[in-house]
Design a protein around this motif. Structure first.
Motif, PDB file in Angstrom:
ATOM      1  N   ARG A 668       0.811  -1.216   0.000  1.00 51.58           N
ATOM      2  CA  ARG A 668       0.000   0.000   0.000  1.00 51.58           C
ATOM      3  C   ARG A 668       0.845   1.267   0.000  1.00 51.58           C
ATOM      4  NH1 ARG A 668      -2.086  -3.851   3.276  1.00 51.58           N
ATOM      5  NH2 ARG A 668      -4.221  -4.540   2.863  1.00 51.58           N
ATOM      6  N   LEU A 669       2.034   1.215   0.617  1.00 48.05           N
ATOM      7  CA  LEU A 669       2.882   2.397   0.613  1.00 48.05           C
ATOM      8  C   LEU A 669       3.302   2.779  -0.793  1.00 48.05           C
ATOM      9  CD1 LEU A 669       5.198   1.756   3.692  1.00 48.05           C
ATOM     10  CD2 LEU A 669       3.399   3.473   3.471  1.00 48.05           C
ATOM     11  N   TYR A 670       3.316   1.809  -1.709  1.00 49.97           N
ATOM     12  CA  TYR A 670       3.660   2.111  -3.092  1.00 49.97           C
ATOM     13  C   TYR A 670       2.652   3.072  -3.706  1.00 49.97           C
ATOM     14  CZ  TYR A 670       4.470   1.363  -8.061  1.00 49.97           C
ATOM     15  OH  TYR A 670       4.709   1.548  -9.398  1.00 49.97           O
ATOM     16  N   LEU A 671       1.407   2.973  -3.265  1.00 45.93           N
ATOM     17  CA  LEU A 671       0.381   3.879  -3.789  1.00 45.93           C
ATOM     18  C   LEU A 671       0.669   5.323  -3.406  1.00 45.93           C
ATOM     19  CD1 LEU A 671      -2.881   1.847  -3.121  1.00 45.93           C
ATOM     20  CD2 LEU A 671      -1.697   2.184  -5.282  1.00 45.93           C
ATOM     21  N   GLU A 672       1.139   5.527  -2.181  1.00 47.44           N
ATOM     22  CA  GLU A 672       1.497   6.880  -1.757  1.00 47.44           C
ATOM     23  C   GLU A 672       2.575   7.460  -2.659  1.00 47.44           C
ATOM     24  OE1 GLU A 672       3.136   9.223   2.227  1.00 47.44           O
ATOM     25  OE2 GLU A 672       2.897   7.050   2.225  1.00 47.44           O
ATOM     26  N   LEU A 673       3.574   6.644  -2.967  1.00 46.26           N
ATOM     27  CA  LEU A 673       4.641   7.090  -3.852  1.00 46.26           C
ATOM     28  C   LEU A 673       4.113   7.339  -5.261  1.00 46.26           C
ATOM     29  CD1 LEU A 673       7.658   7.676  -3.895  1.00 46.26           C
ATOM     30  CD2 LEU A 673       8.063   5.285  -4.492  1.00 46.26           C
ATOM     31  N   GLN A 674       3.176   6.507  -5.698  1.00 46.13           N
ATOM     32  CA  GLN A 674       2.597   6.695  -7.029  1.00 46.13           C
ATOM     33  C   GLN A 674       1.834   8.013  -7.128  1.00 46.13           C
ATOM     34  OE1 GLN A 674       4.016   4.993  -9.526  1.00 46.13           O
ATOM     35  NE2 GLN A 674       2.009   4.499 -10.342  1.00 46.13           N
ATOM     36  N   PHE A 675       1.042   8.327  -6.114  1.00 49.41           N
ATOM     37  CA  PHE A 675       0.295   9.585  -6.129  1.00 49.41           C
ATOM     38  C   PHE A 675       1.253  10.773  -6.101  1.00 49.41           C
ATOM     39  CE2 PHE A 675      -3.488   7.113  -5.113  1.00 49.41           C
ATOM     40  CZ  PHE A 675      -4.474   7.837  -5.761  1.00 49.41           C
ATOM     41  N   PHE A 676       2.324  10.662  -5.328  1.00 50.54           N
ATOM     42  CA  PHE A 676       3.304  11.746  -5.302  1.00 50.54           C
ATOM     43  C   PHE A 676       3.957  11.930  -6.669  1.00 50.54           C
ATOM     44  CE2 PHE A 676       7.758  13.052  -4.901  1.00 50.54           C
ATOM     45  CZ  PHE A 676       7.608  14.280  -4.270  1.00 50.54           C
ATOM     46  N   CYS A 677       4.305  10.823  -7.319  1.00 48.09           N
ATOM     47  CA  CYS A 677       4.934  10.906  -8.638  1.00 48.09           C
ATOM     48  C   CYS A 677       3.991  11.497  -9.672  1.00 48.09           C
ATOM     49  CB  CYS A 677       5.410   9.523  -9.079  1.00 48.09           C
ATOM     50  SG  CYS A 677       6.766   8.852  -8.092  1.00 48.09           S
ATOM     51  N   VAL A 678       2.714  11.164  -9.582  1.00 51.41           N
ATOM     52  CA  VAL A 678       1.736  11.723 -10.524  1.00 51.41           C
ATOM     53  C   VAL A 678       1.657  13.241 -10.364  1.00 51.41           C
ATOM     54  CG1 VAL A 678      -0.752  11.892 -10.942  1.00 51.41           C
ATOM     55  CG2 VAL A 678       0.354   9.653 -10.870  1.00 51.41           C
ATOM     56  N   VAL A 679       1.558  13.695  -9.127  1.00 47.24           N
ATOM     57  CA  VAL A 679       1.493  15.135  -8.883  1.00 47.24           C
ATOM     58  C   VAL A 679       2.793  15.808  -9.328  1.00 47.24           C
ATOM     59  CG1 VAL A 679       1.297  16.899  -7.090  1.00 47.24           C
ATOM     60  CG2 VAL A 679      -0.149  14.858  -6.999  1.00 47.24           C
ATOM     61  N   ALA A 680       3.937  15.161  -9.076  1.00 50.04           N
ATOM     62  CA  ALA A 680       5.225  15.741  -9.458  1.00 50.04           C
ATOM     63  C   ALA A 680       5.396  15.795 -10.972  1.00 50.04           C
ATOM     64  CB  ALA A 680       6.360  14.930  -8.832  1.00 50.04           C
ATOM     65  N   ASN A 681       4.955  14.756 -11.681  1.00 47.61           N
ATOM     66  CA  ASN A 681       5.133  14.716 -13.131  1.00 47.61           C
ATOM     67  C   ASN A 681       4.264  15.737 -13.853  1.00 47.61           C
ATOM     68  OD1 ASN A 681       7.072  12.698 -13.124  1.00 47.61           O
ATOM     69  ND2 ASN A 681       5.562  11.053 -13.241  1.00 47.61           N
ATOM     70  N   TYR A 682       2.990  15.791 -13.476  1.00 48.27           N
ATOM     71  CA  TYR A 682       2.055  16.641 -14.206  1.00 48.27           C
ATOM     72  C   TYR A 682       1.847  18.000 -13.538  1.00 48.27           C
ATOM     73  CZ  TYR A 682       1.286  12.118 -16.315  1.00 48.27           C
ATOM     74  OH  TYR A 682       1.488  10.903 -16.936  1.00 48.27           O
ATOM     75  N   GLY A 683       2.505  18.213 -12.405  1.00 44.44           N
ATOM     76  CA  GLY A 683       2.435  19.517 -11.747  1.00 44.44           C
ATOM     77  C   GLY A 683       3.750  20.270 -11.799  1.00 44.44           C
ATOM     78  N   GLN A 684       4.623  19.896 -12.738  1.00 51.10           N
ATOM     79  CA  GLN A 684       5.913  20.583 -12.852  1.00 51.10           C
ATOM     80  C   GLN A 684       5.742  22.068 -13.175  1.00 51.10           C
ATOM     81  OE1 GLN A 684       9.099  18.547 -15.083  1.00 51.10           O
ATOM     82  NE2 GLN A 684       7.726  16.800 -15.248  1.00 51.10           N
ATOM     83  N   GLY A 685       4.653  22.390 -13.871  1.00 49.99           N
ATOM     84  CA  GLY A 685       4.427  23.786 -14.211  1.00 49.99           C
ATOM     85  C   GLY A 685       4.286  24.677 -12.992  1.00 49.99           C
TER      86      GLY A 685
END
Length: 814
Positions: A668-685
């Motif tokens: 389940r901790l992998y999901l936390e990292l996945q959500f963080f990566c999604v925000v980091a990838n598409y929120g770079q702007g």
């Protein structure tokens, strides 16, 4: 989790649909525990900020906590510790994780740090990254989570904490002692003597001493504290919790003000090591070492507990070490504050995910897709704004701004690609999906590559031996990512029925992403290390040249000026750069808004009736050169910080890929990292907007001037006079008691033209002087005091174009 994690199920359910693995912690008590801990911290901060408890009183409380309450608590728990319930692989996992992080930070600091402070940083930074706030903040969190499910986990806090105190910290202290020897603080001492001092300092520490006494008493007293001393020990031990949290809040007061641009890079790297590397390595070590005789349930519970333990923030005692050695105090104290408040949401989200009994792949994949779509829309507007500002400021033709624009374009295409993917993935069109995937991941890989190229360009620009070619850099920034996507499309196999773009080509895509991330992180990391050393040498060279030019401009206070008065002042001159130069024909004029009385000293303004014949003012030219240099440094710092943050997000993406590749059940901790990566990838702007979306000359300065004019108009309307009573009193006090001494200490006669000079001082010198004589307690108060003198007409800038600032700007007394 078939769609999200590539045919890997996070948890299983039995035939009835109920979860087979019950939660190993109680989440319902976590939020009250967090509110209790951070509420007491907030009370301590408010008490310190409002001076209810002074700094000297706070030191007394800190001494009680560290020398009485905590040693009593450790002694009590060492005596009562039940070694039979200890899972030793877990203990050795945390030990290996701490040692790994310690030596990684130490070696990296020795490679990157400058020669003047390399060893002090290599001693204190690893301690910062490994010593957690186990007792004051960690224990209440663990107690809230595991008291009802795994009460034996509580004793691990007391077992693991001495690892840092007795094993790792002495190594850090040795580096600090070496730095002391290099700085010449102590007398000549042998290496053996320094080693003996470090060992003696460790054993004199009350915490280490009581841990050893507690271990000996554990066997002598048969795990039982004698009745005659039980209440005494309990009284001291029970006083630790609230007092330690309150002292933590007190110690945070004013720490973030010490943070400067030069320490931000070190702070970001330390926070990354403490809150990202430490928990991941702790969990990984448990996965590797605890795989023999434990059940699946206990094994998973221990690995999750190790992750949470790694998230515990840095202990306040690290700031005490920094103050003791008078080294790296700004980074350590600021980092303590930041890590403490960042750890709270990470711990809560992690614990919340770990208590979810089961997870269905469809809603989680849909949630990830919705988050990606929403953050892409927000980031798209931020990038359009940032690109517009960059074009209007006319920085697009400069290096490295031209590469930054390419990064912004890549980030914008990522947002467009995700928005298109959100609609295309729901349609049964293979060609449309492949095209949108190519746009999305070609641009995303480009955003991974560009930070390293930008830092590399900054490094090559400082080197005279390399022929730097911007065109080749642009081709590399766009060519390599789309080449990687082309290889992926030719060699990969599309996963059926998936809406997650991160697993559209399954394992092959994850491996390709890992390779691109490794290349990007390596290029950016090596370039940052080399750039750090080049920047330090460059700053030393520039500071030396500036100090030399300033001395050349100074002449003795009473030295005559070349030329006659008639040569110096001429009617009809149009030059305004030196209009405030010291001319014999200057006519003083009294300000009508400041009156004279017998008790008060009048405030007069000297206005030069004639202007100097100098065609160029040397002082103004010096200010312009210094301003240009500072702007260049600021722009370079912005690029470095932005690239560093983007590299940290790339490191998180790499951890996510490796976690998925080497774990059959990511958890389940992998999901936390996945959500963080999604925000980091598409929120770079949003990161780009934070650094480059608000241009100083285009947006901030005009807005600031307009706001100041409105404020001054409102103040005059309310008070009915141009100068407030507070400014008048400050000016009169300064003129009556301090002006003569100030002129004697900081005012110098400087040549501003071929035949002209001026009695002036620097804004930085005034700020230092105000603090040295006690008129201001810190830099902020000194700037405020100087601004009042300028508003009252006591001082003014030589061209009257600048307010009072803590900068190398020239001011004069009127």
């Amino acid at each position: 989790m078939e769609d999200l994690l590539g045919n890997v199920s996070v948890s299983s359910r039995d035939e009835s649909g109920a979860p087979t693995v019950p939660p190993s912690m109680s989440i319902d008590k976590l939020l009250p525990a967090l509110l209790e801990c951070f509420g007491i911290i907030l009370c301590g901060y408010v008490a310190g900020r409002t001076n209810i408890i002074l700094a000297t009183q706070a030191k007394g409380l800190g001494s009680f906590v560290s020398k009485f309450a905590l040693p009593a608590l450790l002694f009590k728990n060492m005596v009562l510790l039940d070694f039979g319930d200890v899972i030793w692989p877990f203990f050795f996992s945390i030990l290996v994780a701490k040692v790994t992080v310690f030596f990684f930070v130490c070696v990296l600091t020795l490679l990157v740090g400058n020669r003047e402070s390399r060893y002090s940083k290599a001693g204190l930074f690893p301690i910062f990254a490994t010593q957690s706030n186990d007792f004051a903040l960690g224990f209440p969190i663990v107690e809230a989570l595991y008291r009802s499910t795994h009460p034996e986990y509580l004793q691990y806090i007391y077992l693991v904490a001495p690892v840092s105190l007795m094993v790792l910290n002495p190594l850090g202290f040795m580096f600090c002692e070496v730095q002391r020897r290099k700085n010449g603080e102590p007398s000549q001492q042998s290496k053996l003597h320094v080693l003996g001092l470090v060992v003696l300092q460790v054993f004199k520490n009350p915490i280490v001493f009581m841990v050893m006494i507690g271990l000996v008493s554990h066997f002598l007293l048969c795990q039982k504290i004698p009745a005659f001393m039980e209440q005494f020990v309990d009284g001291l031990a029970n006083s630790f919790g609230g007092a330690a949290l309150f002292y933590l809040g007190l110690s945070m007061v004013g720490q973030l003000k010490k943070l400067t641009r030069t320490t931000v890079v070190a702070l970001i790297l330390l926070i990354t090591a403490k809150l990202l590397m430490m928990p991941l390595i702790c969990r990984g070590m448990v996965e590797v070492l605890d795989n023999t005789n434990r059940s699946t349930l206990n094994h998973t519970s221990l690995s999750n507990y190790a992750f949470l333990y790694g998230v515990f923030p840095t202990a306040p005692s690290v700031a005490i070490y920094a103050a003791h050695y008078n080294m790296e105090l700004e980074v350590v104290t600021s980092g303590m504050v930041v890590s403490t408040f960042l750890s709270a949401p990470i711990m809560y989200v992690s614990a919340w995910l770990l208590t979810i009994p089961w997870m269905d792949s469809a809603p989680l994949a849909s949630a990830l897709q919705n988050v990606s779509f929403d953050i892409s829309i927000i980031s798209l507007f931020a990038l359009v704004w940032s690109l517009t500002v960059m074009i209007l400021s006319r920085k697009y033709h400069r290096i490295p701004h031209i590469f930054t624009i390419n990064l912004f374009v890549a980030q914008l295409l990522v947002c467009v690609g995700m928005i298109v993917w959100n609609f295309v993935v729901k349609q049964d069109s293979f060609v449309a999906q492949v095209l949108s995937f190519t746009l999305l991941y070609g641009s995303l890989y480009s955003t991974y590559i560009w930070p390293g190229l930008i830092v590399l360009s900054l490094l090559l620009m400082r080197s005279e031996e390399v022929n730097f070619r911007p065109g080749l850099t642009v081709i590399t920034g766009w060519g390599l990512p789309f080449l990687a996507v082309s290889v992926l499309l030719l060699s990969g196999h599309r996963m059926p029925d998936t809406i997650d773009s991160a697993f559209f080509y399954g394992t092959t895509q994850v491996m390709c992403t890992s390779v691109v991330l490794c290349v990007s992180i390596a290029v950016c990391g090596v370039s940052l290390a080399l750039l750090s050393r080049r920047t330090q040498d460059y700053q030393n060279l520039v500071s030396g040249s500036l100090s030399g030019s300033e001395e050349d401009l100074r002449i003795p206070y009473n030295a005559p000026v070349q030329g006659s008065i008639e040569d110096t002042c001429t009617l009809g001159s149009t030059n305004t750069a030196c209009q405030m130069c010291e001319c014999a024909c200057a006519l003083p004029q009294t300000r009508p808004d400041v009156t004279n009385t017998k008790e008060e000293v009048s405030i007069q303004t000297g206005q030069c009736g004639q202007e100097c014949t100098s065609t160029h003012c040397l002082l103004v030219e010096e200010e312009e050169k210094e301003t240009e240099r500072q702007n260049t440094d600021i722009q370079s710092t912005r690029h470095v910080l932005m690239c560093l943050i983007l590299t940290v997000t790339s490191l998180a993406n790499l951890c996510s890929c490796l976690w998925w590749l080497f774990n059959k059940d990511p958890g389940r901790l992998y999901l936390e990292l996945q959500f963080f990566c999604v925000v980091a990838n598409y929120g770079q702007g949003l990161i780009s907007f934070a650094f480059f979306g608000l241009d100083k000359h285009l947006i901030i300065s005009p807005f600031k001037k307009r706001l100041e004019s409105v404020w001054q108009w409102w103040a005059q309307l309310v008070s009915g006079s141009e100068v407030s009573e507070e400014i008048r009193l400050t000016c009169n006090q300064f003129l009556k008691y301090h002006k003569k001494q100030c002129i004697k200490d900081i005012v110098h006669k400087k040549r501003c033209g071929e035949k002209s000079s001026i009695q002036a001082f620097l804004g930085t010198d005034m700020v230092v002087w105000l603090q040295s004589v006690g008129l201001a307690s810190d830099q902020g108060e000194a700037v405020l005091y100087g601004s009042r003198l300028l508003d009252g007409g006591v001082i003014q800038h030589i061209t009257q174009q600048h307010a009072f600032e803590d900068q190398t700007l020239h001011y004069r007394f009127t």
